[in-house]
Design an enzyme around this catalytic site. Sequence first.
Site, PDB file in Angstrom:
ATOM      1  N   HIS A  52     -57.198  40.169  -4.107  1.00 56.07           N
ATOM      2  CA  HIS A  52     -57.572  40.131  -5.530  1.00 56.07           C
ATOM      3  C   HIS A  52     -56.907  38.911  -6.163  1.00 56.07           C
ATOM      4  O   HIS A  52     -56.212  38.159  -5.476  1.00 56.07           O
ATOM      5  CB  HIS A  52     -57.221  41.434  -6.246  1.00 56.07           C
ATOM      6  CG  HIS A  52     -55.756  41.745  -6.348  1.00 56.07           C
ATOM      7  ND1 HIS A  52     -54.935  41.873  -5.238  1.00 56.07           N
ATOM      8  CD2 HIS A  52     -54.950  41.956  -7.421  1.00 56.07           C
ATOM      9  CE1 HIS A  52     -53.708  42.158  -5.635  1.00 56.07           C
ATOM     10  NE2 HIS A  52     -53.678  42.205  -6.961  1.00 56.07           N
ATOM     11  N   HIS A 103     -54.638  38.512  -8.765  1.00 58.87           N
ATOM     12  CA  HIS A 103     -53.392  38.511  -9.547  1.00 58.87           C
ATOM     13  C   HIS A 103     -52.453  37.412  -9.046  1.00 58.87           C
ATOM     14  O   HIS A 103     -52.424  37.079  -7.854  1.00 58.87           O
ATOM     15  CB  HIS A 103     -52.710  39.879  -9.486  1.00 58.87           C
ATOM     16  CG  HIS A 103     -53.401  40.886 -10.366  1.00 58.87           C
ATOM     17  ND1 HIS A 103     -53.330  42.239 -10.167  1.00 58.87           N
ATOM     18  CD2 HIS A 103     -54.187  40.708 -11.456  1.00 58.87           C
ATOM     19  CE1 HIS A 103     -54.040  42.865 -11.102  1.00 58.87           C
ATOM     20  NE2 HIS A 103     -54.572  41.951 -11.891  1.00 58.87           N
ATOM     21  N   ASP A 145     -49.384  37.060  -8.375  1.00 60.47           N
ATOM     22  CA  ASP A 145     -48.410  37.257  -7.289  1.00 60.47           C
ATOM     23  C   ASP A 145     -49.063  37.217  -5.908  1.00 60.47           C
ATOM     24  O   ASP A 145     -48.374  37.266  -4.891  1.00 60.47           O
ATOM     25  CB  ASP A 145     -47.602  38.558  -7.478  1.00 60.47           C
ATOM     26  CG  ASP A 145     -48.450  39.805  -7.609  1.00 60.47           C
ATOM     27  OD1 ASP A 145     -49.531  39.740  -8.210  1.00 60.47           O
ATOM     28  OD2 ASP A 145     -48.028  40.867  -7.108  1.00 60.47           O
ATOM     29  N   HIS A 146     -50.411  37.081  -5.883  1.00 63.49           N
ATOM     30  CA  HIS A 146     -51.123  37.022  -4.600  1.00 63.49           C
ATOM     31  C   HIS A 146     -51.780  35.669  -4.348  1.00 63.49           C
ATOM     32  O   HIS A 146     -52.289  35.430  -3.257  1.00 63.49           O
ATOM     33  CB  HIS A 146     -52.183  38.127  -4.530  1.00 63.49           C
ATOM     34  CG  HIS A 146     -51.597  39.503  -4.589  1.00 63.49           C
ATOM     35  ND1 HIS A 146     -51.516  40.331  -3.500  1.00 63.49           N
ATOM     36  CD2 HIS A 146     -51.012  40.171  -5.619  1.00 63.49           C
ATOM     37  CE1 HIS A 146     -50.919  41.461  -3.845  1.00 63.49           C
ATOM     38  NE2 HIS A 146     -50.608  41.388  -5.131  1.00 63.49           N
ATOM     39  N   HIS A 193     -58.315  48.582  -8.405  1.00 66.31           N
ATOM     40  CA  HIS A 193     -57.007  48.132  -8.915  1.00 66.31           C
ATOM     41  C   HIS A 193     -57.302  47.621 -10.327  1.00 66.31           C
ATOM     42  O   HIS A 193     -58.359  47.913 -10.878  1.00 66.31           O
ATOM     43  CB  HIS A 193     -56.470  47.053  -7.955  1.00 66.31           C
ATOM     44  CG  HIS A 193     -55.175  46.432  -8.362  1.00 66.31           C
ATOM     45  ND1 HIS A 193     -54.070  47.164  -8.744  1.00 66.31           N
ATOM     46  CD2 HIS A 193     -54.788  45.129  -8.438  1.00 66.31           C
ATOM     47  CE1 HIS A 193     -53.081  46.327  -9.030  1.00 66.31           C
ATOM     48  NE2 HIS A 193     -53.494  45.092  -8.864  1.00 66.31           N
ATOM     49  N   ASP A 228     -53.215  45.539  -3.453  1.00 64.07           N
ATOM     50  CA  ASP A 228     -52.837  46.444  -4.532  1.00 64.07           C
ATOM     51  C   ASP A 228     -53.969  47.445  -4.734  1.00 64.07           C
ATOM     52  O   ASP A 228     -55.146  47.104  -4.637  1.00 64.07           O
ATOM     53  CB  ASP A 228     -52.626  45.654  -5.835  1.00 64.07           C
ATOM     54  CG  ASP A 228     -51.467  44.670  -5.718  1.00 64.07           C
ATOM     55  OD1 ASP A 228     -50.908  44.544  -4.618  1.00 64.07           O
ATOM     56  OD2 ASP A 228     -51.135  44.040  -6.736  1.00 64.07           O
ATOM     57  N   HIS A 262     -45.381  45.484  -0.794  1.00 61.73           N
ATOM     58  CA  HIS A 262     -45.537  45.315  -2.243  1.00 61.73           C
ATOM     59  C   HIS A 262     -44.581  46.265  -2.981  1.00 61.73           C
ATOM     60  O   HIS A 262     -44.970  47.016  -3.872  1.00 61.73           O
ATOM     61  CB  HIS A 262     -46.997  45.578  -2.647  1.00 61.73           C
ATOM     62  CG  HIS A 262     -47.408  44.967  -3.955  1.00 61.73           C
ATOM     63  ND1 HIS A 262     -47.296  45.636  -5.152  1.00 61.73           N
ATOM     64  CD2 HIS A 262     -47.924  43.757  -4.267  1.00 61.73           C
ATOM     65  CE1 HIS A 262     -47.763  44.871  -6.132  1.00 61.73           C
ATOM     66  NE2 HIS A 262     -48.141  43.714  -5.623  1.00 61.73           N
TER      67      HIS A 262
HETATM   68 ZN   LIG Z   1     -49.521  42.478  -6.662  1.00 65.14          ZN
HETATM   69 ZN   LIG Z   2     -52.403  43.210  -8.456  1.00 64.50          ZN
END
Ligand SMILES: [Zn+2]
Ligand SMILES: [Zn+2]
Length: 315
Positions: free
Chosen positions: A61, A63, A65-66, A140, A211, A269
Amino acid sequence: MFEILFLGTSASAPSIDRGLSSALVFYRDQRFLIDCGEGTQRQLLRSGLGFRKLDKVLLTHGHLDHILGLGGLVSTFSRWESIPSLTIYGGRWALQRVEDLMKVVLRGGEVNMSIEFVCIRPGIVWEDDTMTISAFPVTHRGPGCFGYLFEQKGHRPFLAEEAERLGVPHGPERRALVQGRSITLADGAIIRPEQVLGQEVKGTRLAHVGDAGRTDNLVEFCRDADALVIEATYASCETEMAIRFGHLTATQAAQLAARANVGHLFLVHLSRRYSAREIAREARRIFPNTNVPRDLDRYRVARGKVARVKEENGP
Ligand SMILES: [Zn+2]
Ligand SMILES: [Zn+2]
């Protein structure tokens, strides 16, 4: 057989011990990077594997942090002659965000690299003769979140004794039967493949979910996987928070593993507020075959068997 190297296992922000989300899956001579949080390239170097053959990225996805590590990775790759292009697979929203990030990276002109964006839908996203990677929808925050199922194709073993008994000569005739074609023997007898092929042996299955805020819609996609990698951002004492932010507790992840009858569960995670031990303890009450890997831990996933790989250097 697959191998998975956990590069980053922290949620949202890095901790001293854990980097942001990323993992590397090996299959024969192929490498697949799943997500690329900030700091991923440093983790690749620390693992001793470097960047060789790293030309495919699967995004769960969009976000930050990815995905934020992709900017730095592309900047490094553009100076790396052995990787002329990069293919990034993901949902539309994730790819739009990465394209925006790349505009910044490529704007100055010092980075010159071919990047292909592949907008995926549920179904097969990559395959060769022996393995498929299928994307499946994950709930998510935000649209277009995906999990990935790596699945070795099953095969029917050749029954050499039976072939011998039927008088099938060695050589092209046997090859034809293995490839699913009937043959005619010198005496005119026709031998069909099903006469000399045994019951199908299923291939190894590795499910990777990023996530997730729900598990009921993941059971069928993860069914009977030899290993499942999934987030466990929270412990059950903070179930409310998990629901609010579209994440899972260790309990929920373990319940999914049990319902889907997977062989082994990897929880990643992690929120910085928990220790790996707490998360593992909670999950093992429901699903004993659980590990909470540390960054740079590497595992081999084979049919019915998961084992830690101790060597520091890659294949
Ligand atoms: Zn994440
Ligand atoms: Zn996420």
